[in-house]
Design a protein around this motif. Structure first.
Motif, PDB file in Angstrom:
ATOM      1  N   LYS A  80       1.652   7.891   0.513  1.00  0.00           N
ATOM      2  CA  LYS A  80       1.242   7.185   1.733  1.00  0.00           C
ATOM      3  C   LYS A  80       2.414   6.928   2.671  1.00  0.00           C
ATOM      4  O   LYS A  80       2.226   6.408   3.770  1.00  0.00           O
ATOM      5  CB  LYS A  80       0.562   5.869   1.357  1.00  0.00           C
ATOM      6  N   ASP A 112       0.818  -1.211   0.000  1.00  0.00           N
ATOM      7  CA  ASP A 112       0.000   0.000   0.000  1.00  0.00           C
ATOM      8  C   ASP A 112       0.847   1.255   0.000  1.00  0.00           C
ATOM      9  O   ASP A 112       0.329   2.359  -0.174  1.00  0.00           O
ATOM     10  CB  ASP A 112      -0.914   0.027   1.237  1.00  0.00           C
ATOM     11  N   VAL A 113       2.162   1.085   0.232  1.00  0.00           N
ATOM     12  CA  VAL A 113       3.024   2.256   0.379  1.00  0.00           C
ATOM     13  C   VAL A 113       4.368   2.011  -0.280  1.00  0.00           C
ATOM     14  O   VAL A 113       4.875   0.884  -0.304  1.00  0.00           O
ATOM     15  CB  VAL A 113       3.215   2.605   1.876  1.00  0.00           C
TER      16      VAL A 113
END
Length: 245
Positions: free
Chosen positions: A129, A78-79
């Motif tokens: 993020k 996600d990052v």
């Protein structure tokens, strides 16, 4: 564990930067245009006991490839904490302004400038993020327009119609990108790894890939109080490490 994507990382400076970041505890996505060569590079690192690495197939000069790479990476994480835009081509030498085909300029700019812009914008959502996102654009000392007009510069005679100008354009893009992200936690810098002996220049450079990669990695691991919007070059400016644009 912080995560890094390095384009063009299956060999030379990109490969060594991968090794050094792995040794510092980062997880690295080794970007490679050729999947087989990327896999072989990953296997070599794992044989050294560096296991936090996997290949990501990405051709920065192909928009569809970049989009596919983003989709693949997004399914894994996600990052993204660090993006190192390392992939680049020379276009072949010599490159005189009067004889170099415009097609060569287009090809070189497609990878060295447009490819960097495409990759950066595409992967930006993952970088945003991160608590401390870093973008490193691997440039060249030959991208300094200021020094190219100085007859006393040691590389004054080294002119190229496509490669040098592509790095000048990359530098300009870096300045704008850093400016637009200046009020965030991003650190965006251009790094000249120095005149390094690689297959890029038929191993003519005096520098080593180890030292070149250290310069790139240094910008990738900057602390929160580190600089942004700079053109780092120990080769051009050994006293300060900051090259004139």
């Amino acid at each position: 564990m912080k995560k890094v994507l390095i384009t063009g990382a299956n060999k030379s400076i990109g490969f060594e930067a991968t090794r050094q970041l792995l040794q510092q505890g980062y997880y690295v996505y080794l970007g490679s245009r050729d999947l087989q060569k990327g896999t072989e590079a990953v296997d070599k690192l794992k044989a050294e006991g560096l296991s936090n690495v996997e290949v990501l197939q990405i051709d920065v000069s192909n928009d569809a490839s970049v989009d596919a790479a983003f989709k693949e990476l997004s399914a894994k994480t996600d990052v993204l904490d660090v993006l190192i835009n390392n992939a680049g081509i020379s276009g072949g030498f010599p490159q005189t302004a009067l004889t170099t085909s415009p097609d060569v300029l287009r090809e070189v700019f497609e990878t060295n400038v447009f490819g960097v812009a495409k990759v950066t914008v595409t992967f930006l959502p993952l970088l945003q993020k991160s608590a401390e996102p870093r973008i490193v654009n691997v440039t060249s000392g030959l991208g300094s327009i200021t020094l190219h007009t100085d007859p006393n510069w040691k590389y004054y005679q080294v002119k190229s119609a496509a490669y040098g100008p592509s790095k000048s354009a990359l530098n300009a893009y870096t300045v704008v990108l850093a400016y637009e992200l200046k009020d965030t936690n991003f650190k965006v810098n251009a790094v000249d790894p120095g005149y390094t002996a690689t297959d890029f220049n038929n191993h003519n450079g005096p520098g080593t890939v180890e030292d070149a990669a250290k310069r790139v990695v240094k910008a990738a691991v900057l602390e929160a109080d580190g600089p942004t919007g700079q053109f780092f070059s120990d080769d051009n400016s050994p006293e300060t490490g900051i090259s004139p644009w």
